[in-house]
Design an enzyme around this catalytic site. Structure first.
Site, short mmCIF file in Angstrom:
data_model
loop_
_atom_site.label_atom_id
_atom_site.label_comp_id
_atom_site.label_asym_id
_atom_site.label_seq_id
_atom_site.Cartn_x
_atom_site.Cartn_y
_atom_site.Cartn_z
N ARG A 93 -60.55 55.11 13.56
CA ARG A 93 -60.22 53.69 13.49
C ARG A 93 -61.16 52.89 14.37
NH1 ARG A 93 -57.56 52.12 9.46
NH2 ARG A 93 -56.69 50.38 10.62
N VAL A 94 -61.52 51.70 13.89
CA VAL A 94 -62.43 50.89 14.71
C VAL A 94 -61.73 50.39 15.96
CG1 VAL A 94 -63.93 50.21 12.81
CG2 VAL A 94 -61.91 48.83 13.33
N ASP A 95 -60.39 50.36 15.92
CA ASP A 95 -59.71 50.00 17.17
C ASP A 95 -59.65 51.20 18.11
OD1 ASP A 95 -57.83 51.52 15.84
OD2 ASP A 95 -56.38 49.91 15.60
N ASP A 96 -60.18 52.34 17.68
CA ASP A 96 -60.37 53.49 18.54
C ASP A 96 -61.84 53.64 18.91
OD1 ASP A 96 -57.83 55.52 16.95
OD2 ASP A 96 -57.71 54.23 18.70
#
Length: 752
Positions: A620-623
């Site tokens: 995930r881009v939030d990761d």
């Protein structure tokens, strides 16, 4: 049922594949030509297998084959390929330098898609003529009435109006009818539809397709009798008993919208879903055993129903299955007038039930997925397109054959259990294995005990389980035969190459290709996946897109990036299995998935494409952690850590850093018996430095006897971030963890 010849009209448009002795196919352009185990050079220097476009130019293009066309062409004509670091299916991946696993001639000859040429012909048709491609497949199912002239109607660009996706609009069908009645009518009534394996050894059951149809009809008749109608929501909070898919199919039969809630969510989470869907009925179980632990599901449901009532949504009926293996009826808390025992009512109903015929765009189910705001998102899937897409992806991604015995370890509370435990397999007339218990109970060999017991041929699981099993001795695997296995599969998150190799070498004895599938709750089915007989596989890569799917990688401005690159993974144009909205919140649907990059569906995932055109999911881009301006995917760092021989599992999060912006904080689980030491800490950091670079080296290695996981195996990274940041009073709800004690252990080891 999607019969074996379902794509014959399409395949007739594909050039015939002439066979040639001792070759993978006859075409001199095929990657597989004239390659055998003796002609493969194993060299330590990795070389580019194919020509590729490495100009990194950023532009939008409709040349959707630009990254794959070269993959079927040899760099210097037919014959021996120097410098190709590859093995053929059947050989072990001996070193990290082995980049490719090529299908064997025997496997490719019997595969549903047998070569790159065949794949490319079918893929090209699916993109250039999606209406014709999918209509021919859809016609293999039963439709009470065929769809209208327009097969697909869509607006994928939020700047041009509301997002709208419709497939087979006007077509009248029923997915339960196609899963069950159609198979019985085709002569499969006596074929086993479900094998059920209980938590305890030697506790099992099975249902044929005829028996399953009868039980589904009984539940459907009961639901109708208590007033459940087409469009009503039914909450299902059941463990992996056969009653779970039975209830799902019963809802689908009468047009009710089922919302399965994983039987591991807290009462608060369950209450949220009851309130949002305005459900009329809750169907549950009094208790279940997972391993040696009893989980009192009815108590959780009682609390959730009380909370829902205080928020304006009352549940009048709670149908409860009596699971005597976990809890007796006498010991179950009960509310007269609301609570009904399954065994007291369901057997009394007729075993036939008329089908509610539905439009292709009528709702099929709601499935709630976590939202960044804390409010769960009710992903809505409809009937016709989802039916066609899940059946087709199941058949081709797993190279399904009618003789296969299929086991997916996922719970039906997640999308994998919807698409690839219940609907996709049964639409193909498959025999499915369900397992109630934990994969390491009574020991780490339970999975392979089940594989041997039922002669499982297709085994589909999550990288988390693979890495967990890697921690234990290989003896837990090798004590079992596993000779029935033919295809392996991976789902849920990117699988790091070292886990891929172990899965391939140890579990599959180097005989089984791995379908490393990328997809989401929202997509309904696989979007990027290997086709086992068609393409060489790279450990850790999801390979190429499925038919009809156009993935693109864009930069932060939404501009497509060509060639070898990294960026944000998006999809342009719809596919039949795409979700249609977020229930009751279409604005959030558009804002979350379509506004970030106008004209595309934004997956929320980062992705790399290598020089050969293979897709690699980076999480995930939030990761993504931003360290001194470097954007580092957590999956990349985790993969590097796990490549160390003494590291069993790793989870990486970012924490605030006054100089770097963020620093990398790694939770590391070691192989059993390996002691913690500063020397090992240094080795792990050096491993990351070597594989990725100094900028990606973890600032902190936090020893972890275990990681906080839900009972489905998903790592709860929110908890890890709070521990890493020492925000211990903000850990939040940990009730869904398989072992909540892990959190205390991690806190105690924080400064060790």
């Amino acid at each position: 049922m999607l019969l074996q010849g379902a794509l014959d009209p399409i395949l007739r448009a594909t050039p015939p594949l002439k066979k040639k002795k001792n070759t993978f196919c006859s075409s001199s352009l095929s990657l597989f030509c004239n390659i055998n185990s003796n002609s493969i050079s194993r060299r330590s220097t990795k070389t580019n297998l194919m020509t590729s476009n490495n100009n990194n130019s950023s532009h939008r293009t409709d040349n959707y084959l630009r990254h794959m066309e070269s993959m079927k062409i040899l760099p210097s004509g037919a014959g021996r390929i120097p410098h190709l670091n590859a093995v053929i299916l059947g050989e072990s991946l001996a070193t990290e330098e082995d980049d490719f696993v090529l299908p064997s001639e025997q496997f490719a000859n019997q595969a549903n898609v047998q070569s790159p040429e065949q794949y490319l012909e079918m893929y090209k048709r699916s993109i250039e003529d999606p209406a014709g491609f999918w209509s021919e497949i859809a016609s293999q199912f039963y439709w009470k009435q065929k769809w209208g002239h327009q097969v697909v109607h869509e607006n994928f660009d939020v700047t041009k109006g509301n997002i709208k996706i419709e497939w087979f609009k006007g077509g009248i069908t029923n997915i339960c009818y196609n899963c069950l009645d159609r198979n019985v009518e085709a002569g499969l009534g006596d074929k086993v539809a479900l094998y059920w394996e209980g938590n305890e050894l030697d506790v099992d059951a099975k249902l044929t397709y005829t028996q399953l149809l009868h039980q589904v009809c009984q539940v459907a008749n009961y639901l109708k009798d208590i007033g459940v109608k087409k469009g009503d929501a039914v909450i299902i909070y059941l463990p992996m008993l056969m009653e779970l898919p039975i209830t799902m199919l019963a809802c689908a039969r009468i047009g009710a919208v089922h919302s399965v809630v994983f039987a591991g969510f807290s009462s608060e989470s369950l209450s949220q879903r009851i309130i949002d869907s305005k459900a009329k009925v809750v169907i549950t179980c009094n208790a279940v055993k997972r391993g040696s632990k009893v989980i009192y599901l009815k108590d959780i449901v009682d609390t959730a129903i009380n909370d829902s009532a205080q928020n304006g949504v009352s549940i009048d009926v709670c149908l409860t299955y009596e699971n005597t293996l976990a809890l007796t009826r006498e010991d179950t808390k009960w509310k007269e007038g609301r609570d009904i025992w399954w065994q007291d009512v369901i057997p009394q109903y007729p075993t036939t039930c008329p089908v509610e015929w539905l439009d292709a765009e009528d709702p099929l189910f709601l499935l709630y997925t976590s939202g960044s705001t804390g409010k769960p998102k009710g992903v809505l899937h409809t009937t016709g397109g989802y039916m066609v897409y899940t059946a087709t992806t199941f058949k081709y991604a797993f190279d399904y054959k009618p003789s296969d015995i299929y086991w997916c370890t996922a719970d039906c509370g997640w999308i994998t259990g919807h698409s690839y435990v219940t609907y996709g397999p049964m639409l193909n007339g498959a025999t499915v294995v369900l397992y109630e218990g934990a994969p390491n109970y009574p020991d780490a060999g339970r999975s392979w005990n089940i594989v041997d017991k039922y002669k499982v041929t297709i085994f589909y699981t999550a990288p988390t389980l693979v890495r967990s099993l890697m921690r234990d001795s290989d003896e837990y695997v090798t004590r079992y035969s596993r000779k029935s296995l033919r295809v392996l599969g991976s789902v849920g998150e990117p699988i790091n190459p070292s886990a891929w190799r172990w899965f391939y070498n140890v579990i599959g004895d180097s005989r089984c290709p791995i379908s490393d599938t990328w997809w989401q709750t929202e997509t309904g089915g696989f979007l990027i996946t290997p086709l086992p007989g068609a393409w060489p596989q790279k450990p850790g890569s999801a390979t190429f897109p499925f038919f009809g799917v156009q993935p693109v990688i864009v930069d932060e401005k939404g501009v497509e990036i060509d060639g070898e690159c990294s960026g944000y993974l998006c999809v342009k144009r719809s596919w039949p299995g795409a979700f249609r909205t977020l229930y009751g919140d279409h604005e959030r649907y558009e804002t979350t998935y379509f506004k970030p990059f106008a004209g595309y569906y934004f997956s929320g995932d980062g992705c790399s494409r290598d020089k050969d055109g293979y897709y690699w999911l980076t999480g995930r881009v939030d990761d993504v952690i931003n360290v001194s301006g470097h954007r580092i995917g957590t999956a990349e760092v985790e993969s590097a850590l796990v490549s160390h021989a003494q590291c069993a599992e790793a989870a990486v999060v970012g924490v605030e850093h006054e100089v770097k912006g963020q620093s990398i904080y790694a939770f590391v689980t070691l192989v059993d018996g390996v002691p913690y030491s500063d020397e090992l800490r240094k080795e792990l950091v050096l491993t990351v430095r070597k594989q990725i670079g100094a900028f990606a080296a973890p600032d902190k290695i936090h020893w972890a006897p275990g990681l906080p996981k839900t009972r489905s195996g998903k790592i709860m990274r929110r908890v890890l971030r709070k521990i890493a940041s020492r925000q211990l009073d903000e850990l939040g709800d940990t009730s869904t963890l398989a072992d909540p004690n892990v959190v205390n252990q991690l806190i105690e080891l924080a400064d060790s």
